[in-house]
Design an enzyme around this catalytic site. Structure first.
Site, PDB file in Angstrom:
ATOM      1  N   ASP A   7     -40.834 -10.287 -52.328  1.00 54.91           N
ATOM      2  CA  ASP A   7     -41.235 -11.451 -52.509  1.00 54.91           C
ATOM      3  C   ASP A   7     -41.014 -12.438 -53.917  1.00 54.91           C
ATOM      4  O   ASP A   7     -42.100 -12.608 -54.216  1.00 54.91           O
ATOM      5  CB  ASP A   7     -42.019 -12.196 -51.216  1.00 54.91           C
ATOM      6  CG  ASP A   7     -42.914 -13.340 -51.131  1.00 54.91           C
ATOM      7  OD1 ASP A   7     -41.459 -13.958 -50.361  1.00 54.91           O
ATOM      8  OD2 ASP A   7     -44.074 -13.568 -51.812  1.00 54.91           O
ATOM      9  N   GLU A  68     -36.665 -12.109 -50.133  1.00 55.98           N
ATOM     10  CA  GLU A  68     -36.541 -12.391 -49.759  1.00 55.98           C
ATOM     11  C   GLU A  68     -35.402 -14.102 -49.698  1.00 55.98           C
ATOM     12  O   GLU A  68     -35.290 -14.148 -51.300  1.00 55.98           O
ATOM     13  CB  GLU A  68     -38.277 -13.926 -49.966  1.00 55.98           C
ATOM     14  CG  GLU A  68     -37.640 -14.496 -48.785  1.00 55.98           C
ATOM     15  CD  GLU A  68     -39.216 -15.132 -48.603  1.00 55.98           C
ATOM     16  OE1 GLU A  68     -39.366 -16.711 -49.471  1.00 55.98           O
ATOM     17  OE2 GLU A  68     -40.717 -15.278 -48.225  1.00 55.98           O
ATOM     18  N   ASP A 141     -48.238 -12.912 -51.283  1.00 59.15           N
ATOM     19  CA  ASP A 141     -47.084 -12.482 -51.785  1.00 59.15           C
ATOM     20  C   ASP A 141     -46.929 -10.749 -51.798  1.00 59.15           C
ATOM     21  O   ASP A 141     -45.797 -10.384 -51.169  1.00 59.15           O
ATOM     22  CB  ASP A 141     -47.022 -13.040 -53.440  1.00 59.15           C
ATOM     23  CG  ASP A 141     -46.743 -14.879 -53.608  1.00 59.15           C
ATOM     24  OD1 ASP A 141     -46.340 -15.158 -53.295  1.00 59.15           O
ATOM     25  OD2 ASP A 141     -48.283 -14.704 -53.931  1.00 59.15           O
TER      26      ASP A 141
END
Length: 192
Positions: A7, A68, A141
């Site tokens: 992330d 991501e 996160d």
């Protein structure tokens, strides 16, 4: 299949490693956050993200890296930092020959919770349940990184079959050249 989920972020870059296959219980092998000081020079922050990711790659030896996909937000500064950290993750994996997959936040949320509009608490709760953890990973996160890895494990088999089908179709279909195409169109108007 062992997947490192990333992330991306400059201040907090979430990382999580999940192992398993679709349809079977999954196992978390590690979760954490690579942190950089917000007041540090951009170059130093990117190097710190790289070094942190390299340590995770060395320790866990993933077969895939799921990152991501950066999407447009209102805050351009945040998007730039996310994109830069994302590029570092892609670079680290590619340098080692590890395939990288990009997943949008809504794809990840839908895969893990069933809704592409789930909030961070819902994602954390489902990650906790799916990986049989005692509590949701913190910060968010870290949970998001695990969700990325889970999403990839579950989606990769279908994506691979789709890619193979497209490649097989392309191999069977002769390529069309502009000249051949225009000749066919011209011959349609002629009569014998």
């Amino acid at each position: 299949m062992r997947v490192l989920g990333v992330d991306p972020g400059l201040t907090r870059c979430g990382v999580g490693v999940v192992e398993g296959v679709a349809g079977r219980p999954l196992t978390m092998l590690g979760v954490g956050v690579v942190r950089t000081p917000a007041d540090a020079d951009l170059g130093h922050r990117l190097v710190a993200v790289e070094q942190g990711l390299e340590q995770w790659l060395d320790e866990h030896r993933p077969e895939f890296v799921a990152v991501e996909r950066v999407f447009s937000q209102h805050n351009v500064r945040t998007v730039m930092g996310t994109a830069q950290a994302s590029a570092v993750a892609i670079l680290c994996a590619s340098r080692r020959g590890i395939p990288v997959a990009l997943h949008t936040p809504s794809e990840v949320k839908a895969a893990v919770t069933g809704s592409g509009r789930a909030d961070k608490d819902q994602v954390g709760a489902m990650v906790t349940r799916l990986l049989r953890l005692d509590a949701p990973p913190r910060p968010a996160d870290a949970a998001d990184a695990l969700a990325l890895a889970i999403c990839h494990i579950w989606r990769a088999p279908a994506q691979n079959r789709l890619q193979q089908a497209v490649a097989a179709h392309a191999a069977r279909t002769p390529p069309t050249t502009p000249r051949a195409s225009s000749a066919r169109h011209a011959s349609k108007g002629r009569t014998a």
